[in-house]
Design a protein around this motif. Structure first.
Motif, short mmCIF file in Angstrom:
data_model
loop_
_atom_site.label_atom_id
_atom_site.label_comp_id
_atom_site.label_asym_id
_atom_site.label_seq_id
_atom_site.Cartn_x
_atom_site.Cartn_y
_atom_site.Cartn_z
N UNK A 259 0.82 -1.21 0.00
CA UNK A 259 0.00 0.00 0.00
C UNK A 259 0.85 1.27 0.00
N UNK A 260 2.10 1.14 0.44
CA UNK A 260 2.98 2.29 0.46
C UNK A 260 3.26 2.87 -0.91
N UNK A 261 3.10 2.08 -1.96
CA UNK A 261 3.33 2.60 -3.31
C UNK A 261 2.32 3.70 -3.65
N UNK A 262 1.11 3.62 -3.09
CA UNK A 262 0.14 4.69 -3.32
C UNK A 262 0.65 6.00 -2.75
N UNK A 371 -2.68 8.94 5.66
CA UNK A 371 -3.63 8.06 4.96
C UNK A 371 -3.10 6.63 4.90
N UNK A 372 -1.80 6.49 4.65
CA UNK A 372 -1.21 5.16 4.59
C UNK A 372 -1.26 4.48 5.95
N UNK A 373 -0.97 5.24 7.03
CA UNK A 373 -1.05 4.65 8.36
C UNK A 373 -2.44 4.15 8.69
N UNK A 374 -3.47 4.95 8.39
CA UNK A 374 -4.85 4.52 8.65
C UNK A 374 -5.23 3.33 7.77
N UNK A 375 -4.73 3.30 6.53
CA UNK A 375 -5.03 2.18 5.63
C UNK A 375 -4.46 0.88 6.17
N UNK A 389 1.38 -7.38 17.31
CA UNK A 389 2.36 -6.59 16.57
C UNK A 389 1.82 -6.09 15.23
N UNK A 390 0.71 -6.63 14.75
CA UNK A 390 0.11 -6.10 13.52
C UNK A 390 -0.36 -4.66 13.73
N UNK A 391 -0.70 -4.31 14.97
CA UNK A 391 -1.14 -2.94 15.24
C UNK A 391 -0.05 -1.93 14.89
N UNK A 392 1.21 -2.36 14.91
CA UNK A 392 2.31 -1.46 14.59
C UNK A 392 2.34 -1.06 13.12
N UNK A 393 1.71 -1.83 12.25
CA UNK A 393 1.69 -1.46 10.83
C UNK A 393 1.16 -0.05 10.66
N UNK A 397 3.13 4.77 11.36
CA UNK A 397 2.95 5.94 10.50
C UNK A 397 1.97 6.94 11.10
N UNK A 398 0.95 6.46 11.81
CA UNK A 398 0.04 7.38 12.49
C UNK A 398 0.81 8.19 13.52
N UNK A 399 1.76 7.56 14.21
CA UNK A 399 2.58 8.28 15.19
C UNK A 399 3.33 9.44 14.54
#
Length: 464
Positions: A259-262, A371-375, A389-393, A397-399
């Motif tokens: 998703x980071x490519x977006x 937007x990427x962090x929320x996605x 640890x999936x919450x860190x995805x 970035x939200x941080x």
């Protein structure tokens, strides 16, 4: 009277927490099979109490540090990095904690090093001492990871010659390298997003989930997030192609980073490139990186099919819980559709995640990092499986990018809950273990409360 807080106090309290974690893990952690103790043994019970005592101390230290970060004289990013190093130090030589996934990494790396198809066969086909360490659930399952991570695991296997202690330490060093990249990326992403770098480091790097699962657990999510972070930093500057390459490498560790490519495309458009040129540049760079990395790893393209690797039916993802409840209801009603309940909810979860991602990008396109962090948070929350640890995805970035104090507060609450959700052995909990874990946490709360009261008490001979 407020509880006095200073950086040194936070540093010492967090160090005590991770020291108890490491010590308790020696008998209650995800130990090699030959060293495992029976959960009912005195050593395992004492270790479990010690681990949860340490987890609560670490959460308390992190929360107090957050007060400093939000205060009138917040610590500098360099001071926070020193705190992170001190907190992480006891975990470097500790046994794996909260998961046995690191043993799967080592077995899969050995399979690639032996030129076995790691996507077609599980570790049981490889056999030997390394395969014996893999959790039974994953013994017969192909690797769900991309060729970049498997190449790293294979190289480590060759260097350590299959020796378990060296392999575990090497895999932890790999995870630490990923955390270092996360730390390097966070301040730059925060400045770009108009966020305080110290606050971003506190929430995104000193977060207890980072220490518990990326450092102590040695999860490859650290490598994915580190590459994703530095890729976004490169895309922020004058190197959009390098950004696309790094983000693609992150996705070739674990797929959600794709998703980071977006975000790379949006950042190029914001820099003045036409949308068509930005998309073309990103796609070509990603395709070239994928072909080159897959060829270099020698794993073939089985990783594409591995994206459908089955998940444990006992995991506690939202869609799985709803599926189990629906299935139980259908069974009670005598319906033949009960076996379809979990797959149907998993499909609905994927659809909901896609819809959420589209809505997020339509609304927050001017703020691509946020937007990427929320996605990524939506993918983790609505996917067919979830681990703490999936919450860190998304949190990473939200941080760096959230403009809202209320969002940070929610992230803190999520962190506090998830930090307490997994046993240090990585296995399922029985009632006795839950009681011991609760006792360890409660003991820490009592100690913290007594320390608080002692700080508030007037000195002898002095009026209150």
């Amino acid at each position: 009277m407020a509880f006095p807080v200073d950086l040194r106090r936070c540093q010492i309290l967090g160090l005590a927490g991770t020291a108890f974690l490491a010590a308790g893990g020696e008998t209650a952690g995800a130990l090699p099979v030959r060293d495992l103790l029976h959960p009912a043994s005195a050593g395992a019970a004492l270790g479990l109490v010690g681990v949860y005592f340490g987890v609560v101390l670490l959460i308390a230290a992190w929360a107090l540090l957050g007060r400093l970060v939000r205060g009138p004289r917040p610590p500098t990013p360099r001071a926070l990095l020193l705190v992170l190093a001190v907190w992480a130090a006891p975990l470097l030589l500790a046994p794996p904690l909260f998961s046995r996934d690191v043993y799967s990494y080592l077995a899969q790396g050995a399979m690639v090093d032996a030129h076995m198809d790691v996507y077609a066969h599980g570790p049981s086909r490889f056999g030997g001492p390394l395969a014996d360490e893999v959790a039974p659930l994953w013994q017969h399952t192909g690797a769900p990871y991309g060729p970049v991570f498997l190449a790293v695991a294979a190289a480590l296997s060759g260097l350590t010659r299959g020796e378990l202690p060296a392999g575990l330490f090497g895999m932890r060093l790999v995870a630490l390298a990923g955390v270092a990249l996360m730390v390097a990326a966070l301040p730059r992403l925060a400045r770009h997003s108009g966020t305080d770098p110290s606050a971003a480091l506190w929430l995104g790097a000193l977060n207890p989930l980072v220490l518990l699962h990326l450092v102590a657990g040695a999860h490859n999510d650290a490598v994915m997030l580190g590459l994703l972070g530095v890729g976004l930093v490169a895309a922020l500057g004058r190197w959009p192609v390098l950004g696309a390459v790094l983000v693609t490498l992150a996705a070739l560790v674990k797929a959600p980073a794709l998703l980071g490519l977006a975000a790379v495309v949006v950042l190029q458009v914001r820099a003045g490139r036409s949308p068509a040129k930005a998309v073309l540049t990103t796609v070509v760079a990603a395709a070239g990186t994928t072909v080159a990395a897959t060829a270099a790893a020698g794993t073939g393209y089985g990783w594409i099919g591995a994206l459908n690797t089955p998940v444990s039916p006992q995991n506690w993802a939202l869609t799985t819980l709803l599926g189990r409840a629906t299935g139980a209801l259908l069974e009670h009603l005598g319906s033949d559709l009960a076996p379809l309940a979990i797959p149907a909810w998993h499909a609905l979860g994927i659809v909901a995640a896609v819809v959420a991602i589209v809505l997020i990008w339509l609304r927050l396109r001017p703020r691509p990092v946020y937007a990427l962090g929320l996605s990524l948070a939506a993918v983790a929350a609505l996917g067919p499986a979830i681990r703490p640890w999936y919450a860190l995805w998304g949190l990473f970035l939200v941080a760096a990018a959230t403009p809202s104090t209320s969002v940070r507060h929610r992230m803190v609450a999520v962190t506090g809950v998830l930090a307490l959700c997994v046993l240090p052995s990585g296995g399922a909990a029985d009632t006795g273990q839950l009681v011991l874990a609760a006792c360890g946490g409660a003991l820490a709360v009592v100690v913290l409360w007594q320390a608080h009261q002692a700080e508030l008490a007037p000195a002898p001979g002095r009026a209150a």
